[in-house]
Every structure is written in C-alpha cells, then in structure tokens.
Design an enzyme around this catalytic site. Structure first.
Site, PDB file in Angstrom:
ATOM      1  N   ARG A  36      48.261  36.827  48.458  1.00  0.00           N
ATOM      2  CA  ARG A  36      47.217  37.160  49.419  1.00  0.00           C
ATOM      3  C   ARG A  36      47.194  36.259  50.647  1.00  0.00           C
ATOM      4  NH1 ARG A  36      42.189  38.340  45.213  1.00  0.00           N
ATOM      5  NH2 ARG A  36      43.016  40.312  44.478  1.00  0.00           N
TER       6      ARG A  36
ATOM      7  N   ALA B 153      29.283  35.628  35.015  1.00  0.00           N
ATOM      8  CA  ALA B 153      29.065  34.315  34.413  1.00  0.00           C
ATOM      9  C   ALA B 153      27.620  34.174  33.921  1.00  0.00           C
ATOM     10  CB  ALA B 153      29.412  33.218  35.416  1.00  0.00           C
ATOM     11  N   GLY B 154      26.672  34.415  34.799  1.00  0.00           N
ATOM     12  CA  GLY B 154      25.267  34.213  34.442  1.00  0.00           C
ATOM     13  C   GLY B 154      24.800  35.169  33.362  1.00  0.00           C
TER      14      GLY B 154
ATOM     15  N   GLY C  26      21.117  33.744  38.432  1.00  0.00           N
ATOM     16  CA  GLY C  26      22.242  34.631  38.727  1.00  0.00           C
ATOM     17  C   GLY C  26      22.627  35.414  37.487  1.00  0.00           C
TER      18      GLY C  26
END
Lengths: 638, 252, 227
Positions: A331, A45-46, A41
């Site tokens: 939300r 993050a990755g 990924g």
C-alpha cells in the site's frame, strides 16, 4: 530520558505468551463481580473485550458515541481477517504470519506482541464461527481462504466484502448477550470527555450524554480505551465521520504516552476527491489491483479522454518501476507513486489528483462475466458514487488516509504507562509497526479483545483492592468542571467560521505536509500553521445551539479542538524521526531508487511522547526494539 | 459536473417532548456529484452562517454499512433508489427545481430525539433478547469441526447483511419490525451452530419486538423494497414458521 | 419457553390465527359457492339442496356456531391488529409513497373486510332469517318457489344485485391477498413455489368472485323468464 519498560516476558519467543499466561496473577471468580471495568468504544476490540470480561464475571460499563454499539467503524472493513490456520495446506504457520507482519511493518514493531498476535489468530476464527459469523465457504462446507497483500500464502478468511461487518456483529451479539444478563451496562450516544487519574492511577472517566447534554462521572477499577484511530486528523479519510482522537488525546493529556503518531497508513485505491463539499473518501478494495492496471498519461496536463490516449503515450508506472510485483506492490509504495505522478502534473480527472485503474485488458482477457463475478459489487458501488461505469471507462483512484498505526503506548499487557489504563485495537500503538498489512487490523482488534486483555487485565486487578471505585473524590469533580468549562467556552465564542471549515483547513494542511511524503521544511511550516489555526479556532469558531441537548456541531467542535492539539504531536513525531519507514516517508531519506530508507542504528525504537502542555514540544521517551528472532532487512518488492 | 437548485421541506423538532413541523429551505448550486448527506452538510453550513441551528441527522460511515443514516425522502425510506442508503444516494438522482420533503423514520418504536434523529435502541433490545449464539470466549471448537452447507451459509449471510438502519420499520405501512427481527432469527437458524438455541431465540426475540410496540406485519413487503441490503421477506416467513413450531412444540 | 397463551397475544401468533380462520372461511366460501351454483339447475335442485342442508340439524347448528365463531375471531383479531398498526405509526408522514409493489388488494384489506362483514349481516337477514315461503318467494307466475324464488326476486332488483356483485368483488380482492398472505404468515414461503402460489391466489380470487357474481348477473339478464 528514561527508557520505557514494555515488560516483555523472558524466555524463547514462542513460549513467552504461554509462560506469561501461566504465571500472571488471577482474580478469584467470587471476587470478579466486585471489580468495575469501563470500556470505551465498541468496535472489534472494545466489543469483544467487554463481552469477554463480562463473561468472566467482571462488572462492565460500556460507552460509545454512536446510537448503538453495532455501528463502530470496524463495521466498514471489507477485505478479511488473517489467521495462520494453514487450512489451504500452503505452508502457513504462526511463524510465517509473525514474520510477514514484522516485515510488512518495516521492522518497527515489538517481536513478542506480534508473535502473540499470530499465535492467537487461529482462536479468533474458531470463536467467530461458533458465534455464527457467516464466513465464505466452499461447496464441501469448509471455510474458504484468499490471499492478500504482503503474503505468499492464502490465510485471509472473508465474508464477501463485508468481513468487518460480520465480525463486528459477532462481537456485538456477544456483547448484547451480556447486556441481557445484566453483566454489562451499555451507554450509547455517550462520549468520553476526560480520563480521571487519581495518584497516577486511572480511576474513571467523565462523559457527555449526547442526547441530554448531561455531564456524568463514572468510576472504575480499570479503564479500557478502544476508541480507534485518528485518521480524521486529515479531515478527508476513509474513516467514519465520527471517528476521533478525543478519548486517547484526553488520556494523553492526563499522562498517557502517545506512541509513533506519525505512522499513518494511506490506502492507494480510493475514489478521488471531487469537490470542496466532500465529506469522506470511499475505499475500493485493494483486490481490484489484481486485474486493474494503474496508469497516467506520459505527457503532463494531458486532458484527452483516456480511451483516446494511445498505448505508447501511457505510463504504467507501477509495472515500469516494480516489474515483479507490478500493480500489487504494498500500500505505501502504491500510494506514494500515485502522489509522485500527480505532483509531476500527470494526474487525471477534473482536479488532477487521480490516476487511472484500467480494466480494459482484463476485460479483453477474461470477459465481462468473469470481472462482474469478481468485482461486480465494487463496480456498482463505484458507479453509484461517481456516475461512471468502470466496464466502459477506466476507474479513477487516489490514495486516502485509512488507518493509523500510532496510538497510546502500551506494554506487553496492553496497559499504558498509567496503571489501570488499558488501550486496545487501533487506539494503541499497535502491533503493526510502521505499516499495517491488509486483513490484519481485524485480527489485532479481536486478538486484543477476546484473547489478550481478558487475561492481562486480571494481573493488574489482582493487585487492586476491589470495590474502592467512587466518583466521590475531588479529582472527579475537577475533571467534570473542566469538561463543562470547555463546552461553555466552545459555545460562547460565537465567531464567524464553522467547525467544519477549521477541520477542512487542518486536514488539508496535514495531508499536504504530513501525509504520504514529508520533509523537514514542510513539517516545520505545518507546526506554525497548526498553531495559527488553533488560535483562530478558539477565537473565531461558531458553535450554534446549546449544551443541554443533542448538538452535533458541539460534538464536532470538541473533536476538532482535540485534533488541532494532537496534530502538533503528530508533526513533532514525524519531524524527529529522521528516517523513512512504512507509512512514514521522509523525502530526505530515500534510496537512489526512491524507496524508504530506514535508519536502524538511530531509530529502531518506539517513540512515546509525554504531554507537556498545549503548543509545547512533548517529551520523548524511547522503547528500544530488540529483534532476537528476525533479521532486519530492507524491504524489497522489485 | 452540473449544479441544481432544490427546495427542501425538512422536519424540525427540538426534542422528543416538543411538537415538530416542516421548515422550508433552499439548497442552491448543489453539485450533482454530491451525496444526499453532503447536500445536507452544505445546507447546514449555510444555516450556521445565517445564525440558525443546523439540521440534526444521524450518519457515520457514509459508505452504506454502519446503518446510522436514514430519512424518508418524498415518502420513501432512504430515497427513491433501491438497495441504497441515504449516504450512497447521489444528487444526480434529483431534478433541478424539485421539492424534497425530508422526514425522520416515523414509528412509535423509534421516538424522535431531534429533527431527523430517532432513538433505535429498541433494535438493540430485540438483539439482546436472544439475537446471538450463547457461546463464551474460549469455548469454541476448531472452525472446521462442523462443515456448513454452502447454500445455508450463503442464505445466512444474506440475512446477516442487515445494517439495522430501521428503514424496514419506516417503510412498513404498519411500522412493523418483522424484517429486522426475522433477518437475525433466520441468519442464526440457518447455521448448525445457531440451531441449538433456535426455538428459545425466536420466541424471545418476537416477544421483545412486540414489547417495543412496533406494528404487526400485514405482508405488504414494503420493508424488502426499502431495505438497503435488499433482505428478502422469505426470512419473515421462516421466522413465522419457526415461531409457530417453537410455540406449539414447547414442552411447557 | 413461555406458556401457549402468549402465542395468542403475540403479533405472529395472532396473525397466524387470522390466517387459519381465513383459511377456514375460504373453505366455507368454496362450499357455499358449490351450493349456490345449483341455482343454474333450476328451483327443484336448489331447494332440495337447501332442504337437505336444513335436514342436517341439529348437527348443522354446531357447524353454524363454529363458523360464526371463526368469522368473529377472524374479524375481531384483525380489527385489533389493524388498530395496533394504526397506533404504531404515531405521526403520519407528510408524503406517502410506496417504494415496493404494494397492491390495492393489500392496501384495501381492512376495507374489503369491513364491507364483507356488513355484507354477511345483510346477507343473513336477506336470505336466511326470513320466511322462505312468504311473499318474497312468489315469482311472476304467482307460485311460491321457496328459497329459489327469494333469490330470484332479490337479484331481479338491479340495486340489490349491484350490492351483491360489489361485495363479491371485495371478496375477490380480499382473497387475492389473503391466500398468498396465508402462505407467508404460516411460513411456507419458498423461492420456487411462492411465485406460483401468488398466481394461483389471484386466479382463485378471480374465479370465486366471478362465479358468485354469475348468479345475480344470470338472473338480471334472464328475468322474468326464470325459471
């Protein structure tokens, strides 16, 4: 039932991370290149983790299913990224960001993780500015901030409506810098199919080259999953079409625990579904609720043109129910209330699954020019998609699945219960508890990738003998064989229904029974329906084409097959959690006013599920949540 | 909500080695609220039910920002609308009975992988050659250490909005990748943080772009017209200037 | 940073070479035009100018060789770039349609350029490498008028004139894209000034091509009255 150990360092909350960093084991710089790390990924993050690990000297292999690492779905994040810089001098601090995040998450996240997140948030902004991320600036040349839901300070940094894109391109550029140096080897258009576990330790992955169809094996000393969330279990979501649960689900099937899968976030302001062919839902930034008023007709089935409905026959239900927060409630509340009025038959539009977001008052008050400046690009986008002009008629919106707080369980070091398997970003069960605040997903992805994992992974690797990674062991052969067999099975069914038809059916079921509101009866029904759909899938799906070239039907089939298994675990989790919290709303558990009713005595824990075979109830492991610093309270936004 | 019928002539090519050609399909009862990609989804479902292989096309976010989708519709990259990706193009922009010719990006730098899917890894290599500021994680000073003129920051953003879809190459009569390359060069050199490496960056990126065998710019500005993010060719001028100066001023 | 030689092989570098040589050729075109216009002042002025120019030799040879070199480089480098551009689109589109405002001047650049090459060769054979006092210099009155006479005789032929005028129209088209293109390729593009330069580019091209064409038109209209 053994309790899970999150390995949270001892000491006062604000010193934990500093102390931990000072005491964890290190890998000698001269030895780092001997360690192989796989990162799956390339989102925030990755991408950030892979770049940083490579800078440190590790040997990194990076995989993504898209044609380029720059396309990961982090790119679609609009609003911004939070950081407790306190540049506006409005009293923000690490503690406030920490507290807002814990409260926003409805007290279902780990204090130590959230505090660390708030602590490194400022470094993220520094790093991104140095990389050339063009954040919005004031005329003096300094960074601009805006406020976002769930906070009373302005701590959100933004880059027009494309913050995610700009941050991702920053991480991507850092990654490409390392590719150029040769310290990262990139495998685009490559999908992870299996995690290889040897003696309980993650040692590599099996992948499929999406262009040639080749099944390949890759060994490593540590595997990092940064594969995002599973909102596409609902089929229709704001996620990219390719977003899937496959990587984390297949790791789960090899022993990694799945934590809190029932925590899913439904975003209130999306363009409603308009036909059976619909492939995805488009989010309209939450900021629209600053000036737009949400309403539906008071009478059910009122099909009149909105402009013909007089003021007294309209129900501005958010303003009515939450006089102090009005249209700006969090939300989960905004979403649930929209569903409620639609369930009463008061929804609008051709499907009755929409509510109005009306800018008429704001237009009268501020004029078209002001609105155009604030929301021009959003209004244009809305008109492009729907063909209706929000300056003339009210927008129609409806909630849509957007983000998933659940994911693979990780300890304080972001390592799963399988040694050597690290999980970061949306793919882990995250720091957001039961509900994520706006502009916090980008913060968490980059915190994990730039500033947390690169330290904590060293602690693990220091205890692993370098250079031992090899695919020349039976476990790899077996995993490879299994992956090939699964593909062959999919290709040989040649049934009557397409992959999308199954995905649609599953998605609708999950949306209705395990979406914005859930109850025991519906969840139990869902369990039996998922079982039926999955059975039919494996007998009646039609996957055209072959396995030896680019075959998008086959790619989707593999992902939908995993959603069909994962959905069950999600429902089990929702069924077992007999309370309402954040994004998980059980209709049986609400206050007399219809608000989420938590049960802190029984459910103040992380539910981590262990795989127990397809179709079998997974085994529950609990990680109790201890709150030392904050006081548990019922959220109140009235 | 209205429905239209269309004739599609779609480029079908099994892989990069075999020859491709146009196949004709009919798209019936297409809801005008559909996006172009949803129309292709519907055709693909129909093809699957007929036992044929569906049309391969790249797509992901379907909200115009990932840069994955793209095809040439009746000779125009991403179709007839300005500032629009294929996923944001809706069927209400077409007439009932129209014939649409749908082709992949065509460039030597973007080999066809299958049907409408092309290999754009050349763009990644151009970025890898120098499209970054070489700051390592942890080296950054405070974000407010260096103020940036708002005008520069805004211009940098305009260039940074590039989604790397490749429409510029597809639309260029010479299949040139100048707009893509220039957008990154200009984005970074507009910022003080990016100026340190600017001369090396522009040289390395232009040289990599040339290696990828794209065509040469002849200032026809079709790239700007096709760009879904409407990135200006002024960035190309800036890159031309930066490249010239970097080359002539270099000490060795 | 790589040696300077890579500048001369890079896409951007070679385009800038085309731009610079183009600019030099524009200067030549302006100078040449100024000389040509002397024809309106009669045979004496025109022939004196030609004689003076010839009197600058051998220094003039140097300029001519330089000019020739510039011309060859301009044409040759462009030729290579155009060929590469052709190769870069390895398969042609089934349908071609512009989305922008690609002008005819832009589209026709390689063709107007080639026409100009043919023209220049013809032009040299026509007016330069000839006996300036031979039979082509004798006008209706039976006297030799030198180069002036050669020019008048040539343009008195409508076919000859038409070819010249066509070539000058091609030059106009070529310049109208060329001048603005120079600005872009050299990187002087500026949001405020570029539109002005574009307009200037078009007006300049129009003036040059009309001014050149005015000579054959004038002769055609007035023959055999001239001189």
């Amino acid at each position: 039932m053994p309790e899970l150990n999150a390995k949270i360092p001892s000491g006062p909350l604000k010193d934990k991370w500093t102390q931990h960093k000072a005491h964890i084991k290190l890998v000698n710089p001269a030895n780092k290149h001997k360690y192989n790390i796989i990162v799956v990924g390339t989102g925030l993050a990755g991408g950030s983790a892979a770049a940083t690990l490579a800078e440190l000297g590790y040997n990194v292999q990076v995989f993504c299913f898209q044609d380029s690492p720059r396309r990961a779905h982090s790119i679609a994040a609009q609003g911004g990224i939070n950081a407790s810089k306190n540049y506006p001098n409005d009293g923000d601090s690490i503690y406030r960001l920490f507290y807002d995040t814990i409260k926003g998450g409805d007290f279902r996240s780990r204090e130590a993780n959230v505090y660390r997140l708030a602590e490194v948030s400022g470094n993220i902004i520094d790093q991104c500015v140095a990389q050339g991320v063009p954040f919005a600036r004031e005329y003096a040349g300094y960074l601009d901030n805006r406020s976002f839901g769930g906070a009373q300070v302005s701590r959100t940094f933004y880059a027009r409506g494309q913050t995610g894109q700009q941050l991702l391109l920053g991480a991507y550029s850092a990654l490409m810098k390392e590719v150029n140096k040769g310290s990262v080897k990139m495998f685009p258009r490559t999908e992870m199919l299996e995690l290889v576990v040897v003696d309980g330790v993650a040692r590599g992955i099996v992948t499929r080259n999406l262009v040639t169809g080749d099944i390949e094996t890759h060994a490593a000393d540590a595997v990092v999953l940064a594969t995002g969330g599973y909102a596409n279990v609902f089929h229709l979501s704001t996620n990219a079409k390719g977003a899937n649960v496959t990587a984390i689900w297949r790791a789960h099937k090899k022993g990694a625990f799945m934590a809190n899968p029932c925590y899913t976030q439904i975003h209130p302001t999306c363009i409603p579904v308009h036909g059976d062919y619909q492939s995805k839902l488009t989010l309209m930034s939450e900021s629209l609720r600053n000036d737009g008023r949400v309403w539906v007709p008071k009478k059910p089935q009122d099909k009149r043109n909105p402009r013909d409905i007089p003021e007294e026959e309209r129900d501005y239900y958010l303003e009515r129910k939450y006089p102090s927060f009005g249209n700006l409630v969090p939300r989960d509340l905004a979403s649930r209330n929209a569903k409620e009025v639609c369930d009463e038959g008061r929804g609008v539009g051709p499907t009755g699954q929409a509510v109005y977001l009306d800018f008429a008052d704001a237009l009268k008050r501020s004029g078209k020019a002001v609105l155009a400046e604030r929301y021009g690009n959003l209004f244009d986008m809305y008109e492009k998609i729907t063909g209706s002009n929000p300056y003339d008629e009210p927008m129609m919106i409806y909630p849509a699945a957007h983000y998933t707080m659940g994911g693979l369980w990780v300890d304080y070091n972001l390592m799963s219960n399988l040694p050597g398997l690290f999980v970061i970003g949306e793919a882990n069960f995250s720091d957001h508890g039961a509900n994520r605040l706006g502009a916090s997903a980008l913060m968490q992805g980059l915190a994990d990738g730039y500033f947390i994992l690169p330290y904590t992974i060293g602690d693990y690797l220091a205890g692993v003998k370098a250079g031992k990674a090899t695919t020349d062991i039976p476990e790899f052969k077996e995993a490879e064989k299994y992956a090939k067999e699964k593909i062959n099975r999919l290709l040989t069914i040649r049934g009557k229904r397409t992959v999308d038809e199954f995905h649609r059916e599953l998605g609708l079921l999950m949306w209705n029974q395990c979406g914005m509101a859930r109850d025991e009866k519906g969840l139990k029904e869902a369990l039996s329906r998922i079982f039926e759909i999955r059975n039919e899938f494996w007998q009646n799906v039609d996957v055209p084409g072959s396995g030896t070239d680019l075959n998008q039907s086959l790619e989707r089939a593999g992902r939908v097959a995993d959603f069909l298994e994962f959905a069950e675990t999600m429902v089990y989790d929702a069924l077992h959690r007999k309370e309402s919290c954040g994004g998980h709303f059980r209709e049986e558990f609400q206050t007399p006013e219809g608000e989420a009713l938590r049960n802190d005595n029984h459910f103040c824990y992380v539910a981590a599920w262990e795989f127990n075979g397809v179709g079998k109830e997974p085994v529950l492991h609990k990680e109790p949540l201890d709150f030392e610093e904050v006081h548990l309270a019922q959220r109140n936004y009235k | 909500m209205s429905k239209i019928n269309l004739t599609l002539k779609v480029w079908r090519q099994k892989n990069g080695r075999e020859k491709g050609g146009f196949e004709t399909y009919t798209a019936k009862d297409i809801d005008t609220d559909m996006s172009f990609l949803e129309m292709l989804d519907v055709v693909n479902e129909q093809l699957t039910h007929e036992g044929k292989e569906p049309i391969a096309f790249d797509h992901d976010c379907r909200e115009g920002v990932c840069g994955m989708c793209g095809a040439v519709i009746n000779g125009q990259a991403h179709g007839p609308l300005k500032g629009t990706t294929l996923c944001q193009l809706h069927m209400r922009n077409f007439r009932n009975g129209e014939t649409l010719v749908i082709e992949p990006w065509r460039s030597r730098g973007f080999p066809i992988l299958k049907d409408l899917v092309v290999d754009r890894s050349a763009f990644d290599r151009i970025i890898a050659a120098g499209g970054y500021i070489s700051v390592k994680t942890g080296q950054a000073p405070d974000a407010h250490a260096v103020p940036v003129r708002k005008e520069d920051s805004d211009t940098a953003f305009d260039a940074a909005a590039c989604i790397g879809c490749g429409a510029c190459v597809a639309a260029c009569p010479n299949a040139s990748a100048m707009l893509f390359t220039a957008a990154k060069v200009s984005h970074l050199s507009h910022l003080p943080q990016g100026q340190v490496e600017a001369p090396e960056r522009v040289i390395k990126m232009v040289e990599q772009m040339d290696k990828e065998r794209f065509g040469n710019c002849s200032n026809e500005y079709e790239c700007e017209a096709a760009c879904p993010k409407e990135i200006s060719v002024e960035h190309i001028a800036r890159m031309n200037s930066e490249y010239r100066q970097a080359k002539w001023k270099a000490k060795h | 940073m790589g040696s300077l030689s890579t500048y001369f092989t890079s896409s951007v570098g070679r385009k800038q070479i085309v731009a610079v040589t183009g600019l030099l050729l524009i200067l030549f075109v302006i100078g040449h035009l100024a000389g040509n216009l002397l024809i309106f002042l009669g045979p004496e002025a025109f022939n004196n100018y030609a004689k003076k120019l010839a009197g600058l030799r051998p220094g003039l040879y140097l300029v001519e060789v330089g000019l020739c070199f510039v011309f060859v480089v301009h044409f040759f480098v462009t030729g290579v770039l155009v060929y590469e551009n052709y190769l870069a689109r390895n398969t042609q589109y089934g349908v071609n349609a512009a989305k922008g405002q690609r002008s005819w001047a832009t589209r026709l650049m390689p063709y107007t350029g080639t026409l100009l090459l043919v023209f220049v060769v013809y032009h040299l054979l026509d007016f330069t490498f000839i006996d300036k006092h031979g039979h082509r210099s004798i006008l209706a009155d039976g006297n030799s008028y030198g180069l002036y006479g050669v020019v008048v005789n040539a343009f008195a032929d409508p076919g000859h004139s038409t070819f010249y005028i066509a070539a000058m129209m091609a030059l106009g088209l070529h310049l109208s894209h060329g001048v603005e293109s120079f600005i872009q390729t050299f990187g002087f593009n500026h949001p405020r000034y570029t539109p002005m330069i574009k307009t200037f580019s078009h007006i300049f091209a129009l003036v040059i091509s009309f001014a050149y064409s005015s000579i054959p038109v004038y002769i055609l209209l007035n023959y055999p009255k001239v001189p």
